[in-house]
Write an enzyme that holds these catalytic residues in place. Structure first.
Site, short mmCIF file in Angstrom:
data_model
loop_
_atom_site.label_atom_id
_atom_site.label_comp_id
_atom_site.label_asym_id
_atom_site.label_seq_id
_atom_site.Cartn_x
_atom_site.Cartn_y
_atom_site.Cartn_z
CE1 TYR A 92 -3.99 -1.83 4.99
CE2 TYR A 92 -3.16 -0.02 5.01
CZ TYR A 92 -4.24 -0.75 4.17
OH TYR A 92 -4.19 -1.02 3.00
CB SER B 132 -1.35 -0.16 1.52
OG SER B 132 -1.75 1.18 1.51
#
Length: 262
Positions: free
Chosen positions: A157, A144
């Site tokens: 995350y 990501s």
């Protein structure tokens, strides 16, 4: 050398929707047989029936909770018992949590780390020897743009995706003399179920992309003469990731914190 997936088998985790389903469709369209893994059996089977009918490929559905310890080895053993050898692996399964870390549910955080990190490593280790032996496919780990800086408000995350990026780039270097193409795919905000699970779209920083755009970025990177160890999807995301790597660390953290606020 242009990648061709005809006559190969691709294993995709988190395949019931979003990027996983898009990868499945693109590989099937190029003649690859598929192994689709996720928790939702009904969604997997519906996708499998669609792809079998549309592309005439073999599709194996394996409903599994990959967050359990040893999931990669269990998955490899199951496919071995069925005589299925994997040429391409896409580690797409994962989810995010949001909020101040001190207030997060410890069990949910543990599940997040187990799926985003532990399962990805275990699955990669379980299948890497046969991927290398085949030399006809690819290893794609979905990271990501959150990997490029700490994310206050999404601390766990962001850290899991930083791990995925670092791990994948290291494996890419270790295997650079093989025929296997190894890629860390770094999407930004993507129109998938991720934000439904997260509970808010306020953390969707930048220009929202579609699953089709993100997967196209990955396939172009894999299909080039030399596959990069990592690729960021979307020009705006590439610019932002570049700034994050060049600005003072404290400044990038402050910017990230503001970006994901309600």
């Amino acid at each position: 050398m242009t990648m061709t997936y005809q006559g190969t088998t691709a294993l995709i985790t988190g395949a019931s929707s979003g990027l996983g389903a898009e990868f499945a469709g693109r590989f099937a369209a190029q003649g690859a047989d598929l192994v689709l893994v996720a928790r939702r059996a009904d969604r997997l089977e519906a996708l499998a029936q669609e792809l079998r009918g549309k592309h005439g490929v073999a599709v194996t559905v394996l409903p599994m909770d990959l967050g359990q310890p040893g999931a990669g080895r269990a998955l490899a053993a199951e496919l071995s018992s069925r005589g299925i050898t994997v040429d391409t692996l896409v580690n797409n399964a994962g989810f995010g949590t949001r909020g101040p870390f001190a207030g997060e549910d410890p069990d949910v955080v543990a599940s997040e780390i187990a799926l985003n990190v532990s399962a990805l490593v275990d699955i990669t280790r379980a299948f890497l020897p046969e991927l290398l032996a085949s030399g006809k496919g690819a290893l794609v780990n979905v990271a990501s743009t959150a990997a490029f800086q700490p994310i206050p408000g999404m601390a766990v995350y962001g850290a899991t995706k930083a791990f995925v990026l670092s791990f994948t780039e290291a494996v890419a270097h270790e295997t650079k003399d093989s025929g296997l193409r190894v890629l860390a795919l770094c999407p930004g905000a993507t129109r998938t179920e991720f934000f439904e699970v997260l509970g808010s779209e306020s953390a969707a920083v930048g220009i929202m992309q579609t699953s089709e755009q993100v997967v196209e970025t990955a396939l172009k990177a894999l299909g080039g003469k030399a596959t990069p160890a990592s690729v960021v999807s979307g020009w705006a995301n590439r610019v932002a990731a570049g700034f994050a790597q060049r600005l003072p660390r404290a400044l990038t953290v402050a910017i990230a914190a503001r970006a994901v606020q309600d």
